[in-house]
Scaffold this motif. Structure first.
Motif, short mmCIF file in Angstrom:
data_model
loop_
_atom_site.label_atom_id
_atom_site.label_comp_id
_atom_site.label_asym_id
_atom_site.label_seq_id
_atom_site.Cartn_x
_atom_site.Cartn_y
_atom_site.Cartn_z
N LEU A 16 -30.28 -43.17 -46.60
CA LEU A 16 -29.72 -42.39 -45.50
C LEU A 16 -30.21 -42.91 -44.15
CD1 LEU A 16 -29.99 -38.76 -46.94
CD2 LEU A 16 -27.90 -40.08 -46.54
N ARG A 17 -31.49 -43.29 -44.09
CA ARG A 17 -32.04 -43.80 -42.84
C ARG A 17 -31.36 -45.11 -42.44
NH1 ARG A 17 -36.78 -43.31 -44.22
NH2 ARG A 17 -37.25 -45.40 -45.01
N ASN A 18 -31.22 -46.02 -43.39
CA ASN A 18 -30.59 -47.31 -43.09
C ASN A 18 -29.12 -47.15 -42.72
OD1 ASN A 18 -32.98 -48.60 -43.63
ND2 ASN A 18 -32.43 -49.19 -45.71
N TRP A 19 -28.46 -46.21 -43.38
CA TRP A 19 -27.04 -45.98 -43.09
C TRP A 19 -26.86 -45.41 -41.69
CZ3 TRP A 19 -23.08 -47.12 -46.55
CH2 TRP A 19 -21.81 -46.74 -46.15
N SER A 20 -27.73 -44.44 -41.30
CA SER A 20 -27.58 -43.80 -39.99
C SER A 20 -27.97 -44.74 -38.85
CB SER A 20 -28.44 -42.54 -39.92
OG SER A 20 -29.81 -42.85 -40.09
N VAL A 21 -28.96 -45.61 -39.10
CA VAL A 21 -29.40 -46.54 -38.06
C VAL A 21 -28.30 -47.49 -37.67
CG1 VAL A 21 -30.93 -48.51 -37.62
CG2 VAL A 21 -31.86 -46.40 -38.54
N THR A 22 -27.50 -47.91 -38.65
CA THR A 22 -26.44 -48.89 -38.38
C THR A 22 -25.06 -48.25 -38.30
OG1 THR A 22 -26.28 -49.30 -40.77
CG2 THR A 22 -27.72 -50.75 -39.50
N ALA A 23 -25.04 -46.92 -38.11
CA ALA A 23 -23.76 -46.22 -38.05
C ALA A 23 -22.92 -46.79 -36.91
CB ALA A 23 -23.99 -44.73 -37.82
N GLY A 24 -21.63 -47.02 -37.20
CA GLY A 24 -20.72 -47.56 -36.20
C GLY A 24 -20.70 -49.07 -36.13
N ASP A 25 -21.65 -49.71 -36.75
CA ASP A 25 -21.73 -51.17 -36.73
C ASP A 25 -21.27 -51.70 -38.09
OD1 ASP A 25 -22.26 -53.80 -36.24
OD2 ASP A 25 -24.44 -53.62 -36.45
N GLY A 26 -19.98 -52.02 -38.20
CA GLY A 26 -19.44 -52.48 -39.48
C GLY A 26 -19.38 -51.39 -40.52
N ALA A 27 -19.14 -50.13 -40.10
CA ALA A 27 -19.15 -49.01 -41.04
C ALA A 27 -18.07 -49.17 -42.11
CB ALA A 27 -18.96 -47.70 -40.28
N GLY A 28 -16.90 -49.68 -41.71
CA GLY A 28 -15.83 -49.85 -42.68
C GLY A 28 -16.19 -50.81 -43.79
N LEU A 29 -16.85 -51.92 -43.42
CA LEU A 29 -17.25 -52.89 -44.42
C LEU A 29 -18.34 -52.33 -45.33
CD1 LEU A 29 -16.54 -55.77 -45.23
CD2 LEU A 29 -18.38 -56.60 -43.78
N ARG A 30 -19.24 -51.52 -44.75
CA ARG A 30 -20.29 -50.91 -45.57
C ARG A 30 -19.70 -49.91 -46.55
NH1 ARG A 30 -22.59 -50.40 -40.81
NH2 ARG A 30 -22.60 -48.13 -40.88
N LEU A 31 -18.69 -49.16 -46.09
CA LEU A 31 -18.03 -48.22 -47.00
C LEU A 31 -17.35 -48.97 -48.14
CD1 LEU A 31 -16.48 -45.60 -44.54
CD2 LEU A 31 -18.24 -45.18 -46.27
N ALA A 32 -16.72 -50.09 -47.81
CA ALA A 32 -16.09 -50.91 -48.85
C ALA A 32 -17.14 -51.45 -49.82
CB ALA A 32 -15.31 -52.05 -48.21
N GLY A 33 -18.30 -51.87 -49.29
CA GLY A 33 -19.37 -52.34 -50.14
C GLY A 33 -19.89 -51.26 -51.05
N ALA A 34 -20.06 -50.05 -50.51
CA ALA A 34 -20.52 -48.92 -51.33
C ALA A 34 -19.50 -48.60 -52.42
CB ALA A 34 -20.76 -47.71 -50.45
#
Length: 312
Positions: A143-161
């Motif tokens: 959760l910490r890592n996700w919130s720190v980088t929120a908005g920065d490539g969020a779509g790609l991270r969602l696809a990765g998840a």
């Protein structure tokens, strides 16, 4: 004294808890799908040779070919293609929570859905304990890592998840699909066939579209990547995957899948020893809950005592 099944389970947990070292060393120098594909092909060839030498090749019935192909596609090709791509786009904590919690859930769901197992309250309770322990151990970091980088490539991270989640689901599906084969053929033969066929498909995908895959065939990977590759071939695939197939046959998908609650603990402890990572009180609590879940799942149920007829 621990039973043979328990010993095999513990060996599997230790092996698959250390494979992260080999994976990390490899994917830093080699295209991930090429690294995975060549690993599985080598393991499949070696296992097939060992099976032929020890017991001879079985006569494979034509009706079993579709199931064998489906198992290879689900457990090796689709699983590892999605997993390696997804891990490249999400942090390790998020990947650990998704894969390790969803794998046993998927195993139980498909085992019940395909009528390979019946519902068991004790195993369901073990599953809940394991998932809660994983959330305690990896959840805060994810959760910490996700919130720190929120908005920065969020779509790609969602696809990765989503890719990591898909990998866990298809692995559970393939494990349950494989079990009928394990009633007809040896675990080494099924492991050899699925790793070889699945690895060939992975290699084909890599060469067809993975950047840098064709130049990497020259094998100039470096000592660390080759050491990781050999470790994964010998231990992760030859020994670990064969043990997993044996456990699938003997104790079913739900109980075998609880390795996902123990292997992360091995990885965390190795990180502490090898990389100097710190373990906090909350981490210890999470590991204790995960071990409790795995222990509950692996414990043999006590036979119901039969009432003796009353005597006058």
């Amino acid at each position: 004294m621990p039973s043979r099944t328990t010993l095999l389970f513990l060996v599997l947990c230790v092996i698959w808890g250390t494979t992260w070292i080999g994976i990390k060393a490899g994917v830093e120098a080699v295209p991930p799908l090429l690294f995975a594909g060549t690993r599985f092909i080598a393991a499949g060839v070696l296992l097939l040779g060992f099976t032929t030498w020890r017991e001879g090749l079985p006569r494979l019935a034509w009706r079993d070919l579709p199931r064998l192909a489906a198992t290879s596609l689900l457990m090796i090709t689709l699983c590892y293609a999605a997993l390696f791509w997804g891990v490249a786009h999400v942090d390790s904590g998020t990947a650990a929570v998704l894969e390790m919690s969803l794998t046993p859930i998927a195993l139980m769901a498909f085992a019940l859905g395909l009528r390979e197992e019946s519902f068991d309250r004790r195993r369901f309770g073990a599953l809940v304990l394991g998932v809660v322990g994983l959330a305690i151990l990896f959840g805060p970091t994810a959760l910490r890592n996700w919130s720190v980088t929120a908005g920065d490539g969020a779509g790609l991270r969602l696809a990765g998840a989503a890719a990591v989640s898909w990998a866990a689901v298809v692995y559970g599906w393939g494990s349950v699909v494989a079990r009928p084969l394990l009633r007809l053929y040896s675990s080494t033969f099924v492991a050899a066939s699925t790793t070889l066929f699945g690895g060939l498909l992975l290699l084909g995908l890599s060469l067809a579209g993975e950047p840098g895959a064709i130049p990497a065939l020259a094998g100039q990977w470096g000592a660390a990547a080759w050491a990781g590759w050999l470790f994964l071939v010998l231990f992760g695939s030859l020994i670990g995957y064969t043990i997993y197939m044996t456990l699938l046959r003997e104790i079913g998908a739900t109980r075998a899948g609880t390795y996902a609650f123990v292997s992360p603990i091995i990885a965390v402890l190795l990180g502490m020893v090898c990389l100097g990572e710190q373990i906090h009180l909350l981490d210890m609590l999470g590991m204790a809950v995960m071990l409790a879940g795995a222990g509950l799942a692996m414990a043999e149920p006590k036979p119901k005592s039969q009432l003796k007829p009353a005597t006058n």
